[in-house]
Scaffold this active site. Structure first.
Site, PDB file in Angstrom:
ATOM      1  CG  HIS A 286      -2.096   0.798   1.289  1.00  0.00           C
ATOM      2  ND1 HIS A 286      -2.491   1.601   0.246  1.00  0.00           N
ATOM      3  CD2 HIS A 286      -2.985   1.045   2.303  1.00  0.00           C
ATOM      4  CE1 HIS A 286      -3.575   2.282   0.600  1.00  0.00           C
ATOM      5  NE2 HIS A 286      -3.889   1.967   1.843  1.00  0.00           N
ATOM      6  CG  HIS A 327      -4.058   1.022  -8.252  1.00  0.00           C
ATOM      7  ND1 HIS A 327      -5.413   1.012  -8.033  1.00  0.00           N
ATOM      8  CD2 HIS A 327      -3.509   1.836  -7.314  1.00  0.00           C
ATOM      9  CE1 HIS A 327      -5.673   1.794  -7.001  1.00  0.00           C
ATOM     10  NE2 HIS A 327      -4.558   2.301  -6.545  1.00  0.00           N
ATOM     11  CG  ASP A 383       3.226   4.619  -3.642  1.00  0.00           C
ATOM     12  OD1 ASP A 383       3.219   5.741  -3.125  1.00  0.00           O
ATOM     13  OD2 ASP A 383       2.473   3.693  -3.298  1.00  0.00           O
TER      14      ASP A 383
HETATM   15  N1  ACO Z   1       5.108  -6.602 -10.348  1.00  0.00           N
HETATM   16  C1  ACO Z   1       4.993  -7.804 -10.948  1.00  0.00           C
HETATM   17  N2  ACO Z   1       3.854  -8.491 -11.073  1.00  0.00           N
HETATM   18  C2  ACO Z   1       2.762  -7.931 -10.536  1.00  0.00           C
HETATM   19  C3  ACO Z   1       2.768  -6.684  -9.892  1.00  0.00           C
HETATM   20  C4  ACO Z   1       3.999  -6.008  -9.808  1.00  0.00           C
HETATM   21  N3  ACO Z   1       4.100  -4.828  -9.214  1.00  0.00           N
HETATM   22  N4  ACO Z   1       1.534  -6.381  -9.465  1.00  0.00           N
HETATM   23  C5  ACO Z   1       0.735  -7.406  -9.821  1.00  0.00           C
HETATM   24  N5  ACO Z   1       1.472  -8.341 -10.468  1.00  0.00           N
HETATM   25  C6  ACO Z   1       0.988  -9.569 -11.085  1.00  0.00           C
HETATM   26  C7  ACO Z   1       0.647 -10.609 -10.039  1.00  0.00           C
HETATM   27  O1  ACO Z   1       1.756 -11.455  -9.785  1.00  0.00           O
HETATM   28  C8  ACO Z   1      -0.500 -11.356 -10.700  1.00  0.00           C
HETATM   29  O2  ACO Z   1       0.055 -12.193 -11.695  1.00  0.00           O
HETATM   30  P1  ACO Z   1      -0.618 -13.649 -11.981  1.00  0.00           P
HETATM   31  O3  ACO Z   1      -1.965 -13.322 -12.540  1.00  0.00           O
HETATM   32  O4  ACO Z   1       0.311 -14.293 -12.948  1.00  0.00           O
HETATM   33  O5  ACO Z   1      -0.678 -14.335 -10.655  1.00  0.00           O
HETATM   34  C9  ACO Z   1      -1.269 -10.239 -11.424  1.00  0.00           C
HETATM   35  O6  ACO Z   1      -0.266  -9.237 -11.706  1.00  0.00           O
HETATM   36  C10 ACO Z   1      -2.392  -9.625 -10.610  1.00  0.00           C
HETATM   37  O7  ACO Z   1      -1.839  -9.182  -9.377  1.00  0.00           O
HETATM   38  P2  ACO Z   1      -2.602  -9.172  -7.999  1.00  0.00           P
HETATM   39  O8  ACO Z   1      -1.601  -9.194  -6.889  1.00  0.00           O
HETATM   40  O9  ACO Z   1      -3.659 -10.219  -8.009  1.00  0.00           O
HETATM   41  O10 ACO Z   1      -3.318  -7.740  -8.071  1.00  0.00           O
HETATM   42  P3  ACO Z   1      -3.936  -6.971  -6.856  1.00  0.00           P
HETATM   43  O11 ACO Z   1      -4.988  -6.096  -7.415  1.00  0.00           O
HETATM   44  O12 ACO Z   1      -4.314  -7.894  -5.756  1.00  0.00           O
HETATM   45  O13 ACO Z   1      -2.707  -6.093  -6.311  1.00  0.00           O
HETATM   46  C11 ACO Z   1      -1.171  -4.380  -5.926  1.00  0.00           C
HETATM   47  C12 ACO Z   1      -2.541  -4.746  -6.514  1.00  0.00           C
HETATM   48  C13 ACO Z   1      -1.081  -4.814  -4.454  1.00  0.00           C
HETATM   49  C14 ACO Z   1      -1.016  -2.861  -5.964  1.00  0.00           C
HETATM   50  C15 ACO Z   1      -0.067  -5.069  -6.755  1.00  0.00           C
HETATM   51  O14 ACO Z   1      -0.118  -4.616  -8.099  1.00  0.00           O
HETATM   52  C16 ACO Z   1       1.324  -4.834  -6.193  1.00  0.00           C
HETATM   53  O15 ACO Z   1       1.772  -5.574  -5.317  1.00  0.00           O
HETATM   54  N6  ACO Z   1       2.082  -3.780  -6.669  1.00  0.00           N
HETATM   55  C17 ACO Z   1       3.362  -3.466  -6.128  1.00  0.00           C
HETATM   56  C18 ACO Z   1       3.207  -2.684  -4.821  1.00  0.00           C
HETATM   57  C19 ACO Z   1       2.722  -1.280  -5.066  1.00  0.00           C
HETATM   58  O16 ACO Z   1       3.241  -0.557  -5.915  1.00  0.00           O
HETATM   59  N7  ACO Z   1       1.738  -0.870  -4.250  1.00  0.00           N
HETATM   60  C20 ACO Z   1       1.192   0.493  -4.294  1.00  0.00           C
HETATM   61  C21 ACO Z   1      -0.188   0.501  -4.837  1.00  0.00           C
HETATM   62  S1  ACO Z   1      -0.794   2.156  -4.904  1.00  0.00           S
HETATM   63  C22 ACO Z   1      -1.197   2.483  -3.302  1.00  0.00           C
HETATM   64  O17 ACO Z   1      -1.556   1.655  -2.534  1.00  0.00           O
HETATM   65  C23 ACO Z   1      -1.044   3.812  -2.855  1.00  0.00           C
END
Ligand code: ACO
Length: 448
Positions: A286, A327, A383
């Site tokens: 987050h 996201h 971010d």
């Molecule tokens: N890098 C690589 N792969 C990713 C990333 C990433 N940053 N984010 C998602 N994925 C992949 C997952 O591995 C998944 O792949 P799969 O379908 O092969 O299993 C797919 O994309 C979907 O990802 P989920 O984790 O199911 O998506 P979710 O909506 O639950 O997560 C989140 C969203 C937590 C923001 C995620 O994209 C992430 O971890 N990003 C990195 C952390 C980040 O930047 N957080 C800030 C968000 S903005 C905020 O909160 C202010």
């Protein structure tokens, strides 16, 4: 939301024609069908409860881990269209607010629903400005932390402690009390954040200065040295910080805000609820992601290492993710990231170019054309670039999430106020699907 009366028309599965604004559900276990009203693109989960196999059946529930498709409230504060990359506060596009408003104007908008006129703005700024001092005992509490305590840990603890200094905050149904706590929270969170930073350096705290604007005062508390004369925050950096505050002020029902509402729903005081929301924000998935982005860029170290790093992310090596990408809601682009990327150039014209920017740009360039990221609709989020600006301004990496928590405090309080005024809301209490053992008899220790 219009509370359409639940009209259950029991029908045979052959006849499935129902009212227009309703969903007809056929339960093949019993052959019965049900018309469930649709309002605002939703059905009510409680309407599923009537779907039973027999009198002893509890009734159907929806199962939605992580709230992927469940609206927990109605709201009139922030609108997001994740597919189109739209973000609006109270109907105003974020791009216009970032260009034309101050952060305090936007916080007023979030809290009261309208932009302030000149008189309202003057009063609002005055009230916030005159609540920025913190109790000296709160300052002493800050002193008790180890020098290397994480600033978010210190912020969460001291915000929670504020509830002990302002016991009137428990009177959440008194509008005058709520207003006082609103001033205190928005005004004092930056002071606590700056004191946490100074404490980590072992430096004396710099008290708030009422002659300065909100963002200017924050930079002053961070960077002024009591012994040195003439420090004045650079106006370009003040403006950049103010825009960053606007961009981070609210984001509808994300993890931290959901916690704010959840704690608020038990009628806890707002300091305890904000402390809980800030704790949720702290996590690296987050608001903690801005800190992780900087760590990641440093770990990559050079533009030439970018392809290797992307390959590791795609292999999922050690659970590696491209921090600052992806996201839950934005599946096209994050409009905040666009504004921040543009603003970074202005900041760097004052501070000098952040050498990590080239690595970030190369990461973005490669990721945006790589199938792995394209197929999963992963784009830079708020971010990805904000940390580079914070670093250029001189803020240490560990304090980045604190800079997110400061403006989000307005959004949290606005959401909390909306919750308390919503007659449909009750104490938040999700259901579970129990999959553990059925009843079994106790086994004495010697027989286990
Ligand atoms: N890098 C690589 N792969 C990713 C990333 C990433 N940053 N984010 C998602 N994925 C992949 C997952 O591995 C998944 O792949 P799969 O379908 O092969 O299993 C797919 O994309 C979907 O990802 P989920 O984790 O199911 O998506 P979710 O909506 O639950 O997560 C989140 C969203 C937590 C923001 C995620 O994209 C992430 O971890 N990003 C990195 C952390 C980040 O930047 N957080 C800030 C968000 S903005 C905020 O909160 C202010």
């Amino acid at each position: 939301m219009a509370t359409a009366e639940v009209k259950t028309a029991e029908k045979t599965s052959a006849s499935v024609e129902g009212p227009r604004d309703a969903l007809t559900i056929v339960d093949h276990r019993t052959g019965r069908s049900y018309d469930v009203p649709i309002a605002n693109g939703t059905i009510r989960a409680l309407d599923l409860r009537q779907i039973k196999t027999g009198p002893g059946d509890f009734g159907l529930m929806s199962y939605d881990p992580a709230y992927m498709n469940t609206a927990s409230c109605t709201s009139r504060i922030t609108y997001i269209d994740g597919d189109k990359g739209i973000l609006r506060y109270r109907g105003y596009p974020i791009e216009q607010l970032a260009e034309k408003c101050s952060y305090l104007e936007v916080s007023y908008l979030l809290l009261y629903g309208e932009l302030p006129n000149a008189k309202q703005y003057e009063e609002w700024v005055h009230n916030i400005t005159y609540h920025t001092m913190i109790h000296e005992s709160l300052k002493k509490l800050m002193d008790t932390f180890n020098y290397d305590s994480h600033p978010m840990g210190m912020l969460i603890a001291t915000v929670a402690a504020m509830s002990t200094f302002y016991p009137d905050a428990r009177d959440i149904h008194d509008p005058a009390s709520r207003t006082r706590q609103t001033y205190r929270l928005i005004a004092k969170v930056p002071t606590l954040a700056a004191f946490a930073y100074k404490h980590s350096l072992g430096m004396p705290y710099v008290y708030p200065d009422n002659d300065l604007s909100y963002s200017e005062n924050f930079l002053n508390m961070l960077f002024k040295m009591p012994a040195a004369h003439g420090y004045r925050p650079n106006p370009t950096l003040v403006k950049a910080l103010d825009v960053l505050f606007i961009l981070h002020a609210d984001h509808e029902q994300n993890c931290g805000t959901a916690v704010m509402r959840s704690i608020g729903s038990s009628h806890a005081d707002p300091y305890s609820a904000v402390a809980g929301a800030a704790a949720a924000l702290y996590g690296p998935l987050h608001g903690g992601a801005n800190e992780e982005v900087l760590k990641m860029l440093r770990e990559i170290g050079s533009v030439s290492r970018v392809p290797e790093f992307i390959a590791e992310v795609k292999q999922g090596k050690g659970g590696k993710r491209l921090m600052g990408f992806g996201h839950r809601v934005y599946k096209n682009f994050d409009p905040r990231a666009k504004i921040i990327k543009r603003m970074a150039e202005e900041v760097f014209s004052v501070t000098g170019r952040n050498p990590l920017l080239d690595i970030a740009l190369e990461l973005e360039r490669i990721a945006l054309q790589d199938d792995y990221f394209v197929q999963r609709k992963l784009y830079p989020n708020v971010d990805f670039y904000s940390g580079l600006i914070y670093q250029a301004i001189g803020i240490p990496t560990a304090a980045f999430t604190v800079l997110f928590a400061i403006p989000r405090t307005s959004g949290w309080i606005a959401q909390w106020g909306e919750l308390l005024g919503d007659s449909e809301q009750k104490i938040a209490r999700p259901r579970q699907v129990y999959l553990g053992p059925a009843e079994r008899s106790f086994v004495p220790m010697e027989k286990r």
